[in-house]
Design a protein around this motif. Sequence first.
Motif, PDB file in Angstrom:
ATOM      1  N   HIS A 117       0.831  -1.204   0.000  1.00 31.94           N
ATOM      2  CA  HIS A 117       0.000   0.000   0.000  1.00 31.94           C
ATOM      3  C   HIS A 117       0.873   1.265   0.000  1.00 31.94           C
ATOM      4  O   HIS A 117       0.659   2.184  -0.790  1.00 31.94           O
ATOM      5  N   GLU A 118       1.871   1.298   0.877  1.00 35.37           N
ATOM      6  CA  GLU A 118       2.717   2.498   0.986  1.00 35.37           C
ATOM      7  C   GLU A 118       3.561   2.706  -0.278  1.00 35.37           C
ATOM      8  O   GLU A 118       3.703   3.828  -0.762  1.00 35.37           O
ATOM      9  N   HIS A 162      -8.753   8.128   6.512  1.00 35.27           N
ATOM     10  CA  HIS A 162      -8.765   7.068   5.516  1.00 35.27           C
ATOM     11  C   HIS A 162     -10.214   6.604   5.368  1.00 35.27           C
ATOM     12  O   HIS A 162     -11.035   6.871   6.226  1.00 35.27           O
ATOM     13  N   PHE A 208      -3.558  11.174   3.184  1.00 35.20           N
ATOM     14  CA  PHE A 208      -3.864  11.094   1.761  1.00 35.20           C
ATOM     15  C   PHE A 208      -5.371  11.202   1.559  1.00 35.20           C
ATOM     16  O   PHE A 208      -6.154  10.934   2.468  1.00 35.20           O
ATOM     17  N   HIS A 227       1.577   4.230  -3.080  1.00 36.26           N
ATOM     18  CA  HIS A 227       1.455   5.700  -3.021  1.00 36.26           C
ATOM     19  C   HIS A 227       2.603   6.347  -3.808  1.00 36.26           C
ATOM     20  O   HIS A 227       2.410   7.326  -4.512  1.00 36.26           O
ATOM     21  N   GLU A 269      -6.092   6.967  -1.472  1.00 35.34           N
ATOM     22  CA  GLU A 269      -6.121   5.763  -0.639  1.00 35.34           C
ATOM     23  C   GLU A 269      -6.623   4.550  -1.399  1.00 35.34           C
ATOM     24  O   GLU A 269      -6.035   3.470  -1.331  1.00 35.34           O
TER      25      GLU A 269
HETATM   26 ZN    ZN Z   1      -2.406   5.265   2.449  1.00 29.83          ZN
END
Ligand code: ZN
Length: 263
Positions: A121-122, A226, A178, A125, A183
């Motif tokens: 996930h990171e 989120h 974010f 981004h 997201e």
């Molecule tokens: Zn995130």
Amino acid sequence: MTLRTLGAISLTLVLAACSQTPTGRSQLTLFSDQEINQMGDQSFQQYQQKLPTVGGATADYVQCVAHAVTAQTGSGESWEVKVFKDDSANAFALPGGHIGVNTGLLQVAKNQNQLATVLGHEVAHVLAHHANERVSTQAATQTGLSVLQSAAGLEGQGGQQLMGLLGMGAKYGILMPFSRKQESEADTLGLNLMARAGFDPRASIDLWKNMEANSQSQPPVWLSTHPSHGQRIDGLQAQMDQALQLYRQARDAGRTPDCQRPG
Ligand SMILES: [Zn+2]
């Protein structure tokens, strides 16, 4: 110069500053990769001066998972991975190829597949240029000036703001979560990334359930805006068949990570 030419020129400028995310959304990116990577490099350096890092088996474990995930980014570059001694369940990835994981996250991400969910996930981004988009959007407003002015030194409020925009925050820098769109993009791309690395994508559901249970006592600030856990899990479920296919292909191709979590 006619108004029409003027319009054409400004349109060109806007188009030049627009790019597309891997999911096809158009975004404002005013900075070159080199510029944004440099901001990431500086922020990571600064962060390491503020927080103690952890080595040994814990760092080996996190690096094992992180390197398996980043090997699937197609960049061919190796990412720098550090574990920070901090009880908050947080992790981040920065442009320029840096990953930071807090020891507190390892209490919530209970196995390699769950940790790969967070790292996927990171890293997503970063791959989707979300940092560039955020800094660009900020720079387009008046407060952006202070961000750019302090980009070199990262000292003062502007520097903290920049670090927040790049994706760090909470502990150091100003927290700037974010957006919802960013997201869900990171969820989509991250799920595929972990699956292609040979991590079981079904673990993403467990991870977000753990996060939810963990955040009831003390919500991690970075998660506050989120999407709700329920919405996030629905989104992941909707993509699960496709991710499982990628996962099985990866396993068949011999990508079977076995990162040893310290006891
Ligand atoms: Zn995130």
